[in-house]
Design a protein around this motif. Structure first.
Motif, mmCIF file in Angstrom:
data_model
loop_
_atom_site.group_PDB
_atom_site.id
_atom_site.type_symbol
_atom_site.label_atom_id
_atom_site.label_comp_id
_atom_site.label_asym_id
_atom_site.label_seq_id
_atom_site.Cartn_x
_atom_site.Cartn_y
_atom_site.Cartn_z
ATOM 1 N N ILE A 12 0.843 -1.198 0.000
ATOM 2 C CA ILE A 12 0.000 0.000 0.000
ATOM 3 C C ILE A 12 0.878 1.247 0.000
ATOM 4 N N GLY A 13 0.745 2.088 -1.019
ATOM 5 C CA GLY A 13 1.517 3.315 -0.948
ATOM 6 C C GLY A 13 1.772 4.015 -2.270
ATOM 7 N N PRO A 47 -2.671 2.273 -4.522
ATOM 8 C CA PRO A 47 -2.405 3.618 -3.988
ATOM 9 C C PRO A 47 -3.048 3.817 -2.604
ATOM 10 N N ASP A 48 -2.748 4.956 -1.977
ATOM 11 C CA ASP A 48 -3.344 5.310 -0.679
ATOM 12 C C ASP A 48 -4.768 5.796 -0.889
ATOM 13 N N GLY A 71 2.713 -1.269 4.629
ATOM 14 C CA GLY A 71 2.585 0.156 4.360
ATOM 15 C C GLY A 71 1.317 0.779 4.902
ATOM 16 N N GLY A 72 1.397 2.076 5.137
ATOM 17 C CA GLY A 72 0.212 2.849 5.504
ATOM 18 C C GLY A 72 -0.207 2.751 6.958
ATOM 19 N N ILE A 73 0.713 2.319 7.867
ATOM 20 C CA ILE A 73 0.318 2.270 9.280
ATOM 21 C C ILE A 73 1.122 3.261 10.130
ATOM 22 N N ASP A 79 -1.729 7.683 5.937
ATOM 23 C CA ASP A 79 -1.647 6.314 6.460
ATOM 24 C C ASP A 79 -3.052 5.842 6.807
ATOM 25 N N ILE A 80 -3.717 5.244 5.833
ATOM 26 C CA ILE A 80 -5.135 4.918 6.006
ATOM 27 C C ILE A 80 -5.391 3.415 6.008
ATOM 28 N N THR A 81 -4.339 2.640 6.237
ATOM 29 C CA THR A 81 -4.509 1.188 6.164
ATOM 30 C C THR A 81 -5.444 0.663 7.259
#
Lengths: 256, 256
Positions: A12-13, A47-48, A71-73, A79-81
């Motif tokens: 993710i990113g 993507p984010d 990713g994304g944490i 950071d929307i994971t």
């Protein structure tokens, strides 16, 4: 060990898709999965964007035994994971009390403010279990068959080491760490040679920097002590040889 | 230049998912797309399985302006990309007469047999156009908005250089090549430093080996001569400096 166990990965990113950051986690996950007998069947880089993450998570967690995300944490707005995984599972995303307390205490100890941004790292889907982060504390999490981990390679790899023993293949990886008082530029070629000579091991190199000094933690992973030990010894000899011939920063320190 | 142009990529190959080969093409495509103003929105890595490839191709070619694939166009039985793309478009996969003649002539010249396996590299979907391969001749191809390229990084990158001017962003990349008589181990650190000092350029390093000698082709890509030239000059100086201080294999040869 007889059932086929499968896995997929979501990276993710936006930073990977823009080329600003080069992914190093796909190859590592692939190596580890091969080593423990799990078939990695698909990887997606998304993507984010919440809709994209939710769709990929719900497609892949249905199709495969395990799903791993990276990713994304982190603490920033993109950071929307955690929110996206919660939405995929239809559960609220909320502060995890144990993660919150742990981070709060840690920032207090370091005399740093526990900002709203940093608090974000304590959020996870209701019912999720922690994946410990020995590098920088803020935990990843598991919900159902989905394992949510950091994008920074050293943290991802440490989290994955904690996840591997929980996976249903019966296979375990053992590891040994060799402390190396040199940067990656100095040891890269020699380390690559050792990896080639020990193809059943997985050798990772983690560059470190503190107080003006560069060094490297070298981690060897393998299925058995018999496979691990010769590679570990070769790395130790390589590092020791550098200490003899160069700045003489000192003998390598080995921890298991 | 005002419309948003999007792209997706499919990396095809069991060897990437098993970890045996580490992908180097995602990061390069991401860099090039960013440089020419195309948004890379999604990447998928899929196994050498026709159903998986067809499904991914048909999903992504609908969603994005362009789709790029790498891998699976070689001579072996598991190279099924041409068949899969044909199936995705519902057209026959057949020998392309121009590709067939070109390969036949080339193997005859080299006094090598034009085997059934090698003939496979002349197969493509009916109606596809060639993407030239200046490295090893066997072409990639374009059908609709799908660009099918090799998985070997040097060949992929050369094919992509041929594709870029055909994409509708109005943006062009120019390139310069510096011949370097040393292997990557010798120049890696210095080249990384130059890349950092010239962030608007994309610097590629292509290791070569022939007749017992290693050397490297260093390629700089940029949007304009003003951005390209200082980076090219820095690389030339770096390589020249090595010639002065080491084995003295000779001055670098520069081609544009």
């Amino acid at each position: 060990m007889t059932d086929i166990v499968t896995a997929a990965m979501i990276v993710i990113g936006d930073e990977i898709l823009s080329g600003r950051t080069k992914d190093k986690n796909i190859g590592h996950l692939a190596d580890i999965m091969s080593a423990i007998g799990i078939d990695l069947k698909e990887v997606r880089i998304v993507p984010d964007e919440e809709d994209e993450i939710v769709a990929a998570v719900n497609t892949l967690r249905e199709r495969y035994t395990y799903l791993f995300t990276t990713g994304g944490i982190g603490p920033t707005h993109d950071d929307i994971t955690a929110d996206s995984i919660s939405k995929a599972f239809g559960v609220p995303c909320e502060y995890d009390s144990r993660a919150y307390a742990m981070l709060e205490e840690n920032y207090a100890k370091r005399e740093m403010e526990f900002t709203e941004a940093r608090k974000r790292m304590a959020r996870m889907p209701r019912g999720a279990e922690h994946i410990d982060n020995p590098v920088s504390l803020a935990p990843g999490f598991r919900i159902g068959n989905v394992h949510v981990m950091a994008g920074v390679p050293a943290i991802f790899q440490a989290m994955l080491d904690n996840v591997v023993p929980t996976l249903k293949t019966g296979a375990k990886l053992i590891s040994a760490t060799v402390h190396c008082p040199y940067g990656e530029g100095v040891i890269g070629d020699a380390l690559g040679k050792i990896q080639k000579e020990h193809p059943q091991t997985i050798i990772g190199s983690y560059p470190k920097y503190q107080d003006g000094t560069f060094w490297t933690e070298l981690v060897v992973r393998a299925r058995s002590e018999e496979i691990l030990e010769p590679a570990r010894a070769a790395i130790e000899r390589m590092v020791g040889g550098l200490a003899d011939t160069s700045a003489g920063i000192g003998a390598p320190r080995v921890t298991r």
